[in-house]
Design a protein around this motif. Sequence first.
Motif, short mmCIF file in Angstrom:
data_model
loop_
_atom_site.label_atom_id
_atom_site.label_comp_id
_atom_site.label_asym_id
_atom_site.label_seq_id
_atom_site.Cartn_x
_atom_site.Cartn_y
_atom_site.Cartn_z
N GLU A 284 5.11 -0.60 -11.23
CA GLU A 284 4.64 0.50 -10.59
C GLU A 284 3.19 1.27 -11.44
OE1 GLU A 284 7.68 2.96 -9.30
OE2 GLU A 284 8.22 1.37 -7.80
N ALA A 285 3.52 0.97 -12.80
CA ALA A 285 2.66 1.82 -13.53
C ALA A 285 1.37 1.06 -13.95
CB ALA A 285 3.44 2.23 -15.04
N GLU A 286 1.39 -0.20 -13.53
CA GLU A 286 0.33 -1.07 -13.95
C GLU A 286 -0.43 -1.61 -12.70
OE1 GLU A 286 1.66 -4.09 -16.60
OE2 GLU A 286 1.83 -2.67 -18.10
N LEU A 287 -1.44 -1.92 -12.55
CA LEU A 287 -2.41 -2.41 -11.60
C LEU A 287 -3.39 -3.29 -11.82
CD1 LEU A 287 -3.13 -2.90 -8.68
CD2 LEU A 287 -4.32 -0.99 -8.61
N ARG A 288 -3.22 -4.69 -11.81
CA ARG A 288 -4.27 -5.83 -12.25
C ARG A 288 -5.25 -5.96 -11.21
NH1 ARG A 288 -0.45 -10.23 -13.87
NH2 ARG A 288 0.17 -9.64 -11.58
N VAL A 289 -6.52 -5.87 -11.68
CA VAL A 289 -7.60 -5.81 -10.26
C VAL A 289 -8.70 -7.00 -10.96
CG1 VAL A 289 -9.07 -4.81 -8.74
CG2 VAL A 289 -7.01 -4.02 -9.51
N ALA A 290 -9.27 -7.82 -10.05
CA ALA A 290 -10.54 -8.46 -10.38
C ALA A 290 -11.39 -8.26 -9.39
CB ALA A 290 -9.91 -10.06 -10.81
N PRO B 295 -2.00 9.74 -11.50
CA PRO B 295 -2.63 9.99 -12.78
C PRO B 295 -2.10 9.12 -13.95
CG PRO B 295 -1.31 11.94 -12.33
CD PRO B 295 -1.44 11.07 -10.99
N ASP B 296 -0.86 8.74 -13.69
CA ASP B 296 -0.24 7.97 -14.82
C ASP B 296 -0.44 6.42 -14.52
OD1 ASP B 296 0.79 10.31 -16.05
OD2 ASP B 296 2.57 10.29 -14.81
N LEU B 297 -1.02 6.02 -13.59
CA LEU B 297 -1.17 4.66 -13.18
C LEU B 297 -2.28 3.90 -14.10
CD1 LEU B 297 -0.82 2.31 -11.31
CD2 LEU B 297 -2.73 2.85 -10.04
N HIS B 298 -1.95 2.82 -14.81
CA HIS B 298 -2.87 2.04 -15.78
C HIS B 298 -3.57 1.19 -14.81
CE1 HIS B 298 -4.43 0.18 -19.28
NE2 HIS B 298 -3.79 -1.03 -18.86
N VAL B 299 -4.70 0.97 -14.93
CA VAL B 299 -5.49 -0.04 -14.10
C VAL B 299 -6.28 -1.15 -15.02
CG1 VAL B 299 -6.98 -0.56 -12.16
CG2 VAL B 299 -5.56 1.38 -11.89
N GLY B 300 -6.01 -2.21 -14.98
CA GLY B 300 -7.00 -3.17 -15.58
C GLY B 300 -7.85 -3.96 -14.66
N LEU B 301 -9.21 -3.66 -14.95
CA LEU B 301 -9.98 -4.24 -14.20
C LEU B 301 -10.83 -5.40 -14.69
CD1 LEU B 301 -11.95 -4.30 -11.30
CD2 LEU B 301 -13.26 -2.62 -12.39
N ARG B 302 -10.91 -6.69 -14.24
CA ARG B 302 -11.53 -7.77 -14.55
C ARG B 302 -12.71 -7.97 -13.58
NH1 ARG B 302 -7.82 -12.50 -16.28
NH2 ARG B 302 -9.76 -13.50 -17.02
N ARG C 248 -9.81 -17.36 -7.80
CA ARG C 248 -8.68 -18.20 -8.67
C ARG C 248 -7.50 -17.34 -9.63
NH1 ARG C 248 -8.45 -19.19 -14.04
NH2 ARG C 248 -10.82 -18.47 -14.36
N LEU C 249 -8.04 -16.20 -9.93
CA LEU C 249 -7.12 -15.12 -10.60
C LEU C 249 -6.14 -14.66 -9.73
CD1 LEU C 249 -9.60 -13.35 -12.64
CD2 LEU C 249 -8.00 -14.93 -13.70
N VAL C 250 -6.54 -14.55 -8.43
CA VAL C 250 -5.37 -14.20 -7.24
C VAL C 250 -4.35 -15.02 -7.06
CG1 VAL C 250 -5.09 -13.30 -5.08
CG2 VAL C 250 -7.06 -12.34 -6.44
N ARG C 251 -5.00 -16.34 -6.85
CA ARG C 251 -4.02 -17.40 -6.60
C ARG C 251 -3.05 -17.84 -7.69
NH1 ARG C 251 -9.02 -20.09 -5.10
NH2 ARG C 251 -9.61 -19.75 -2.57
#
Length: 297
Positions: free
Chosen positions: A94-100, A122-129, A138-141
């Motif tokens: 819940e504290a991480e969200l990986r997005v491309a 506000p505590d959510l860590h998001v990584g955006l590629r 491909r990354l989603v699959r």
Amino acid sequence: MTDPPDLASLRLLVLVGELGSLGRAAQELGVAQPSASKRLATLERRLGLVLVDRGRRGSVLTPAGVVVTERARRVLDEMAGLLAGAAALRASREAELRVAASMTVAEHLAPGWLAELRRTRPDLHVGLRVTNSVTVARLVREGAVDLGFVEAPGPLARLSAREVAADRLAVVVPPGHRWARRPITADELARTPLVVRERGSGTRDTLDRALPDACPPALELGSTTAVRGAVVAGVAPAVLSVLAVALDLADGRLVEVPVEGLDLRRVLRAVWPGGRRLVGPAAELLAVATRRSSMGA
């Protein structure tokens, strides 16, 4: 095969051994003593063992009860560890969200979506590629990201998709170009070498579908920013998202060229693994993107 004992019955047995009283064990668990007595009797019947001696001075574990209670305690400890570990994994998830996201979305839309999401999380860590649409899919699959955003048209195998925004591609040239003062035809555009994005990008895919017989490009570059810079420098015309060149058009660095008989509108979509329901931060981000799209933001 005998049904395995339930965890509540094992907790009751452990408490009887610790407290020396069925009544106190029942009180600790918040159940009535008759219900606790019935549960203990069921446990003994399932195991085929007498576990507790019940007397006027209390309840005492039998030798078999002592052995079973020690093993029950280990089972309960393992279950507690399992639940604690699951809770930790859940909290981490819940504290991480990986997005491309493809470049147009990443540069012009995603920052606003993520800013709104972080106001409530506000505590959510998001990584955006940031990459092209083919790589996003491909990354989603592969499960490398939780949610993707693409600008490529056409079907997306093994992915669920939802429209999150509308976009339009525009032919752009510097002010001194001969096209800056007149419209052109689709055939004229197809005969002209252009500065284009690399294959796999949504912008390139849209252009290739609109102009399947186009001549070879003048220059092929790996980012929208590089293509824009080449057009400003006068290398050749290009077809870019109006989102990417809005400031250049407003400031007069670039001019949009009308093209007769060519529709370069497209939709931008969110994608996630097919057949899977989005939950947690990924679902929240999709809701933000969809809402802002409906508001024209």
